[in-house]
Write a protein that holds these residues in place. Structure first.
Motif, PDB file in Angstrom:
ATOM      1  N   THR A 128       0.830  -1.215   0.000  1.00  0.00           N
ATOM      2  CA  THR A 128       0.000   0.000   0.000  1.00  0.00           C
ATOM      3  C   THR A 128       0.858   1.257   0.000  1.00  0.00           C
ATOM      4  OG1 THR A 128      -0.066   0.165   2.396  1.00  0.00           O
ATOM      5  CG2 THR A 128      -1.774  -1.191   1.358  1.00  0.00           C
ATOM      6  N   SER A 129       2.154   1.109  -0.201  1.00  0.00           N
ATOM      7  CA  SER A 129       3.042   2.271  -0.176  1.00  0.00           C
ATOM      8  C   SER A 129       2.994   3.007  -1.518  1.00  0.00           C
ATOM      9  CB  SER A 129       4.449   1.816   0.202  1.00  0.00           C
ATOM     10  OG  SER A 129       4.809   0.651  -0.511  1.00  0.00           O
ATOM     11  N   ASN A 130       4.019   3.771  -1.816  1.00  0.00           N
ATOM     12  CA  ASN A 130       3.919   4.697  -2.952  1.00  0.00           C
ATOM     13  C   ASN A 130       4.959   4.511  -4.043  1.00  0.00           C
ATOM     14  OD1 ASN A 130       6.247   5.809  -1.661  1.00  0.00           O
ATOM     15  ND2 ASN A 130       4.851   6.814  -0.250  1.00  0.00           N
ATOM     16  N   ARG A 131       5.939   3.652  -3.822  1.00  0.00           N
ATOM     17  CA  ARG A 131       6.983   3.508  -4.842  1.00  0.00           C
ATOM     18  C   ARG A 131       7.230   2.044  -5.145  1.00  0.00           C
ATOM     19  NH1 ARG A 131      10.442   8.547  -2.839  1.00  0.00           N
ATOM     20  NH2 ARG A 131       9.225  10.047  -4.029  1.00  0.00           N
ATOM     21  N   ASN A 132       7.298   1.768  -6.453  1.00  0.00           N
ATOM     22  CA  ASN A 132       7.539   0.407  -6.926  1.00  0.00           C
ATOM     23  C   ASN A 132       8.873   0.334  -7.664  1.00  0.00           C
ATOM     24  OD1 ASN A 132       6.706   2.067  -8.957  1.00  0.00           O
ATOM     25  ND2 ASN A 132       5.227   0.663  -9.845  1.00  0.00           N
ATOM     26  N   PHE A 133       9.767   1.273  -7.368  1.00  0.00           N
ATOM     27  CA  PHE A 133      11.067   1.304  -8.034  1.00  0.00           C
ATOM     28  C   PHE A 133      11.808  -0.013  -7.834  1.00  0.00           C
ATOM     29  CE2 PHE A 133      11.371   6.104  -6.950  1.00  0.00           C
ATOM     30  CZ  PHE A 133      10.493   6.396  -7.979  1.00  0.00           C
ATOM     31  N   GLU A 134      12.733  -0.299  -8.737  1.00  0.00           N
ATOM     32  CA  GLU A 134      13.609  -1.467  -8.580  1.00  0.00           C
ATOM     33  C   GLU A 134      14.297  -1.397  -7.219  1.00  0.00           C
ATOM     34  OE1 GLU A 134      16.518  -1.913 -11.667  1.00  0.00           O
ATOM     35  OE2 GLU A 134      15.020  -1.660 -13.244  1.00  0.00           O
ATOM     36  N   GLY A 135      14.205  -2.481  -6.483  1.00  0.00           N
ATOM     37  CA  GLY A 135      14.939  -2.569  -5.221  1.00  0.00           C
ATOM     38  C   GLY A 135      14.372  -1.735  -4.090  1.00  0.00           C
ATOM     39  N   ARG A 136      13.279  -1.028  -4.327  1.00  0.00           N
ATOM     40  CA  ARG A 136      12.745  -0.130  -3.306  1.00  0.00           C
ATOM     41  C   ARG A 136      12.461  -0.869  -1.990  1.00  0.00           C
ATOM     42  NH1 ARG A 136      11.785   5.212  -1.595  1.00  0.00           N
ATOM     43  NH2 ARG A 136       9.975   5.202  -0.261  1.00  0.00           N
ATOM     44  N   GLN A 137      11.837  -2.047  -2.090  1.00  0.00           N
ATOM     45  CA  GLN A 137      11.481  -2.769  -0.860  1.00  0.00           C
ATOM     46  C   GLN A 137      12.490  -3.858  -0.524  1.00  0.00           C
ATOM     47  OE1 GLN A 137       7.064  -3.575  -1.838  1.00  0.00           O
ATOM     48  NE2 GLN A 137       7.077  -2.808   0.256  1.00  0.00           N
ATOM     49  N   GLY A 138      13.656  -3.779  -1.120  1.00  0.00           N
ATOM     50  CA  GLY A 138      14.689  -4.791  -0.919  1.00  0.00           C
ATOM     51  C   GLY A 138      15.234  -5.186  -2.279  1.00  0.00           C
ATOM     52  N   ARG A 139      16.527  -5.429  -2.347  1.00  0.00           N
ATOM     53  CA  ARG A 139      17.173  -5.727  -3.614  1.00  0.00           C
ATOM     54  C   ARG A 139      16.483  -6.893  -4.326  1.00  0.00           C
ATOM     55  NH1 ARG A 139      23.193  -5.104  -5.373  1.00  0.00           N
ATOM     56  NH2 ARG A 139      23.105  -6.230  -7.307  1.00  0.00           N
ATOM     57  N   GLY A 140      16.076  -6.671  -5.567  1.00  0.00           N
ATOM     58  CA  GLY A 140      15.436  -7.718  -6.356  1.00  0.00           C
ATOM     59  C   GLY A 140      13.966  -7.936  -6.021  1.00  0.00           C
ATOM     60  N   GLY A 141      13.448  -7.217  -5.014  1.00  0.00           N
ATOM     61  CA  GLY A 141      12.039  -7.364  -4.627  1.00  0.00           C
ATOM     62  C   GLY A 141      11.117  -6.764  -5.681  1.00  0.00           C
ATOM     63  N   ARG A 142       9.912  -7.347  -5.805  1.00  0.00           N
ATOM     64  CA  ARG A 142       8.955  -6.906  -6.822  1.00  0.00           C
ATOM     65  C   ARG A 142       7.722  -6.339  -6.138  1.00  0.00           C
ATOM     66  NH1 ARG A 142       9.874 -12.560 -10.094  1.00  0.00           N
ATOM     67  NH2 ARG A 142      11.624 -11.854 -11.353  1.00  0.00           N
ATOM     68  N   THR A 143       7.421  -5.098  -6.435  1.00  0.00           N
ATOM     69  CA  THR A 143       6.353  -4.389  -5.732  1.00  0.00           C
ATOM     70  C   THR A 143       5.182  -4.074  -6.645  1.00  0.00           C
ATOM     71  OG1 THR A 143       8.010  -3.342  -4.326  1.00  0.00           O
ATOM     72  CG2 THR A 143       5.829  -2.307  -4.397  1.00  0.00           C
ATOM     73  N   HIS A 144       3.978  -4.402  -6.196  1.00  0.00           N
ATOM     74  CA  HIS A 144       2.761  -3.940  -6.868  1.00  0.00           C
ATOM     75  C   HIS A 144       2.043  -2.992  -5.904  1.00  0.00           C
ATOM     76  CE1 HIS A 144       2.958  -6.898 -10.182  1.00  0.00           C
ATOM     77  NE2 HIS A 144       3.463  -7.703  -9.267  1.00  0.00           N
ATOM     78  N   LEU A 145       1.797  -1.782  -6.359  1.00  0.00           N
ATOM     79  CA  LEU A 145       1.130  -0.794  -5.497  1.00  0.00           C
ATOM     80  C   LEU A 145      -0.380  -0.894  -5.653  1.00  0.00           C
ATOM     81  CD1 LEU A 145       3.331   2.314  -6.381  1.00  0.00           C
ATOM     82  CD2 LEU A 145       3.605   0.746  -4.437  1.00  0.00           C
ATOM     83  N   MET A 146      -1.087  -0.676  -4.562  1.00  0.00           N
ATOM     84  CA  MET A 146      -2.557  -0.739  -4.593  1.00  0.00           C
ATOM     85  C   MET A 146      -3.141  -0.170  -3.296  1.00  0.00           C
ATOM     86  SD  MET A 146      -2.687  -4.843  -4.151  1.00  0.00           S
ATOM     87  CE  MET A 146      -1.254  -4.959  -5.209  1.00  0.00           C
ATOM     88  N   SER A 147      -4.451  -0.174  -3.210  1.00  0.00           N
ATOM     89  CA  SER A 147      -5.129   0.355  -2.021  1.00  0.00           C
ATOM     90  C   SER A 147      -5.086  -0.690  -0.900  1.00  0.00           C
ATOM     91  CB  SER A 147      -6.582   0.673  -2.360  1.00  0.00           C
ATOM     92  OG  SER A 147      -7.306  -0.538  -2.518  1.00  0.00           O
ATOM     93  N   PRO A 148      -5.352  -0.275   0.339  1.00  0.00           N
ATOM     94  CA  PRO A 148      -5.374  -1.235   1.452  1.00  0.00           C
ATOM     95  C   PRO A 148      -6.403  -2.351   1.249  1.00  0.00           C
ATOM     96  CG  PRO A 148      -5.287   0.997   2.294  1.00  0.00           C
ATOM     97  CD  PRO A 148      -5.496   1.113   0.818  1.00  0.00           C
ATOM     98  N   ALA A 149      -7.569  -2.026   0.718  1.00  0.00           N
ATOM     99  CA  ALA A 149      -8.588  -3.060   0.516  1.00  0.00           C
ATOM    100  C   ALA A 149      -8.103  -4.073  -0.522  1.00  0.00           C
ATOM    101  CB  ALA A 149      -9.905  -2.427   0.062  1.00  0.00           C
TER     102      ALA A 149
END
Ligand code: SF4
Lengths: 467, 201
Positions: free
Chosen positions: A428-449
């Motif tokens: 539910t955060s705001n950035r899906n940059f490469e490595g943002r949530q940890g090196r090599g991690g893959r982030t999909h942004l969305m609402s809490p629900a």
């Protein structure tokens, strides 16, 4: 008097000096400080023998790299470099006499959640912080933006910022939102429409019925991501909801001062015939629950869509999209709702407020998670306490979520909460940059629900199917 | 602050769009309380593999670009966080100027505070310079702040705009805070007037 936008009005009320070339000294009403971007600024002050000009307008809180597990008051439970930064903030707050919320204080939390919660953020103010998501405070009709460390030092020393005025951009969301669509979907959809550079050089004012209908929490979510759209700041004109939210907060004005403040705040709106340099209009009913598929916040699609092909883009974006697809491990044509996830993160200054936790808990009630791990990191100690009181914490825990202490946590993974290489996260955060949530991690942004729905099914999921 | 007047040097091409501050300097290097020493970790995750070995394909690891002083980059360079560690890392590596069609606002400002000149040029000009940069170390570009021009190794010259105040500070290596403190009287009188008008602040 010529018509003005809300931004014009706040700007005009804060110009302390204007040079012939239009370079201004903008007076700063609130300066928020955290441990990561401030040590070098305080060091600079010391070296030059300068003091903090307005310590009573300066508020510090550690948030970015503090652990969110119990026992964190003890520096031994932090990595050495994090402990050094937090200790530096402790010392700087004490030495320079600024307001401070240490991790042991229930009011500690993410700086952009603490500011509004404590009533430091008020309509019509100028608010800065060495953090780009300072835009959050714009939800109160405050001109709020992120600054670099040199500027942090400048504000500490002079209580002003050297600025030139930005242009005015209006983003209007008309009509009503459909069920299952939230503030997060609005703000992501706007970025999907304008791109991450669409707001560069502008201050955005969000308006329209769908914005007016949002709670203060929702408005903060919208303004929070103005920076992802490239804008210097995002604003929403204050109204009765704003005043209601502010009233009675510890640092909000009281008595006669409240009345005087209210009188001024009620003048803070864009005049009907004010000039806009750019206007974007989106119909509220056209907004769907969205997720990001790539590594830029502009890579937004409705959950019902498919992963796009790189060739469907133009110019330099073709290469960037291909790089995103490779990094994210996705195949064009794949349905977004078929993407399996490992981890769910609910929190951050975008969606770590009580309303966000309520929305997620609503979906999770009586259900269990189908992912490897899921965590809720409340935005502040007070949000956490309230969620416990409302029984939300129990819902999360029974579903299989970890119930953490307040901080930025896995939003930027400076503390131990990090993704492993290849690990896929609904966040539910705001950035899906490469490595943002940890090196090599893959982030999909969305609402809490949507994140809660993904936790239950183990895949990106259309929350409307679960309502 | 270091002065910036004129620079002739190697330019490295980075055509990727939306190069963000997490790419420029990943967060694990933000735990420092100093401004220096970040150059080795510039573009860390693109530059080194999981074992810390250099990735030979990455532009700044190629022999001809190791001494680059200029970057020619894709659109919207420096988007993302406010971390001044990004320009600190660039500077520490030796980059003194970045050329792109557009920059993120906070990064753009942060550059000027650290003696780095970010230059905005139209797409056609950036395309020409990108090609020029691709030629490697024999092709040296010249950035001239006084005359506000960039000249390719072939002698093709492009003019750029720069804010006059920022130019003045950069050319003379001036410290912003010192300059602002000279206007202390204006700040004092503003503060007095504002605390009358808005005593609740
Ligand atoms: S929660 Fe994330 S975006 Fe917000 S201030 Fe913390 S690190 Fe920055």
């Amino acid at each position: 008097m010529s018509p003005k936008t809300l931004y014009d009005k706040i700007w005009d009320a804060h110009v302390a000096h204007e040079a012939d070339d239009g370079t201004c000294l903008l007076y700063i009403d609130r300066h928020l400080v955290h441990e990561v971007t401030s040590p070098q600024a305080f060091e600079g002050l010391r070296m030059a023998g300068r003091s903090v000009r307005a310590p009573d307008k300066t508020i510090a809180v550690p948030d970015h790299n503090v652990p969110t597990t119990p026992g964190r008051e003890d520096p031994k439970n932090m990595t050495e470099d994090s402990a050094i930064q937090v200790a530096a903030l402790d010392k700087n707050a004490k030495d320079f006499g600024i307001h401070y919320y240490p991790v042991s204080d229930v009011r500690q939390g993410i700086v952009h959640i603490v500011g509004p919660e404590q009533g430091w953020t008020l309509p019509g103010m100028t608010v800065v912080c060495g953090d780009s998501h300072t835009a959050t405070h714009g939800a109160f009709g405050a001109l709020a933006h992120g600054i670099g460390t040199s500027e942090v030092e400048h504000v500490l020393a002079t209580q002003t910022l050297i600025q030139k005025k930005s242009k005015n951009m209006k983003v209007e969301i008309t009509g009503k939102l459909r069920p299952g669509v939230t503030a997060k979907d609005i703000t992501l959809s706007v970025i999907g429409e304008t791109g991450t550079a669409g707001g560069t050089g502008y201050v955005i004012e969000y308006c329209g019925e769908a914005i007016r209908d949002l709670s203060m929490e929702g408005r903060m979510t919208v303004c929070n991501m103005a920076i992802e759209g490239g804008a210097r700041a995002g604003l929403i004109a204050p109204d009765e909801k704003t005043f209601e939210y502010v009233k009675g907060r510890p640092h909000a004005p009281k008595g006669a001062q409240w009345e005087a403040a209210l009188n001024w705040w009620k003048t803070l709106y864009s005049d009907d015939d004010a000039h806009w340099d750019k206007v974007v209009t989106i119909k509220g009913e056209d907004i769907a629950p969205v997720v990001t598929w790539g590594t830029s916040p502009e890579d937004v699609l409705p959950i019902t869509a498919e992963v796009p092909a790189a060739e469907s883009f133009e110019g330099g974006k073709v290469g960037a999209a291909q790089r995103s697809l490779d990094y994210m491990g996705l195949t064009p044509g794949q349905k977004l709702s078929d993407i399996e996830i490992d981890t769910v993160f609910i929190g951050s200054c975008t969606n770590g407020r009580i309303e966000d936790l309520r929305a997620a808990a609503e979906i999770l009630k009586g259900k269990k998670i189908a992912v490897k791990r899921a965590m809720v990191v409340p935005g502040s100690g007070l949000v956490r306490a309230q969620a416990e009181e409302e029984g939300l914490a129990d819902i999360f825990k029974e579903a299989g979520f970890e119930w953490r202490l307040a901080g930025c946590s896995m939003c930027l993974a400076m503390n131990p909460d990090q993704l492993q290489p290849g690990e896929r996260c609904a966040a539910t955060s705001n950035r899906n940059f490469e490595g943002r949530q940890g090196r090599g991690g893959r982030t999909h942004l969305m609402s809490p629900a949507m994140a809660a729905a993904a936790a239950v099914t183990g895949k990106l999921t259309d929350v409307r199917d679960m309502m | 602050m270091d002065k910036f007047e004129k620079l002739t040097g190697i330019a490295a091409p980075m055509p990727l769009v939306n190069i963000d501050t997490d790419m420029i300097i990943p967060k694990q290097f933000l735990k420092t309380i100093k401004r220096s020493g970040l150059g080795v970790n510039l573009f860390d995750e693109m530059r080194y593999d999981d074992d810390g070995n250099e990735i030979p394909d990455f532009v700044l690891n190629k022999p001809q670009y190791r001494e680059a002083e200029i970057l020619v980059a894709g659109d919207n360079f420096g988007c993302g966080s406010s971390r001044e560690h990004a320009p600190w890392a660039l500077k520490d590596f030796g980059i003194r100027s970045v050329i792109s069609t557009s920059f993120a606002d906070i990064f753009f400002n942060n550059c000027f505070k650290n003696g780095i000149l970010p230059i905005v040029l139209p797409r056609e000009a950036v395309d020409v310079l990108m090609k020029d940069a691709e030629k490697g170390s024999n092709a040296r570009m010249t950035v001239d702040l006084e005359n506000q021009t960039v000249t390719s190794s072939d002698g093709e010259t492009f003019s750029f705009e720069v804010d006059s105040f920022k130019k003045h500070c950069l050319m003379n290596g001036l410290d912003d805070i010192g300059l602002t403190m000279e206007k202390a009287a204006a700040i004092d009188s503003f503060e007095a007037q504002a605390s009358q008008a808005r005593p609740w602040v």
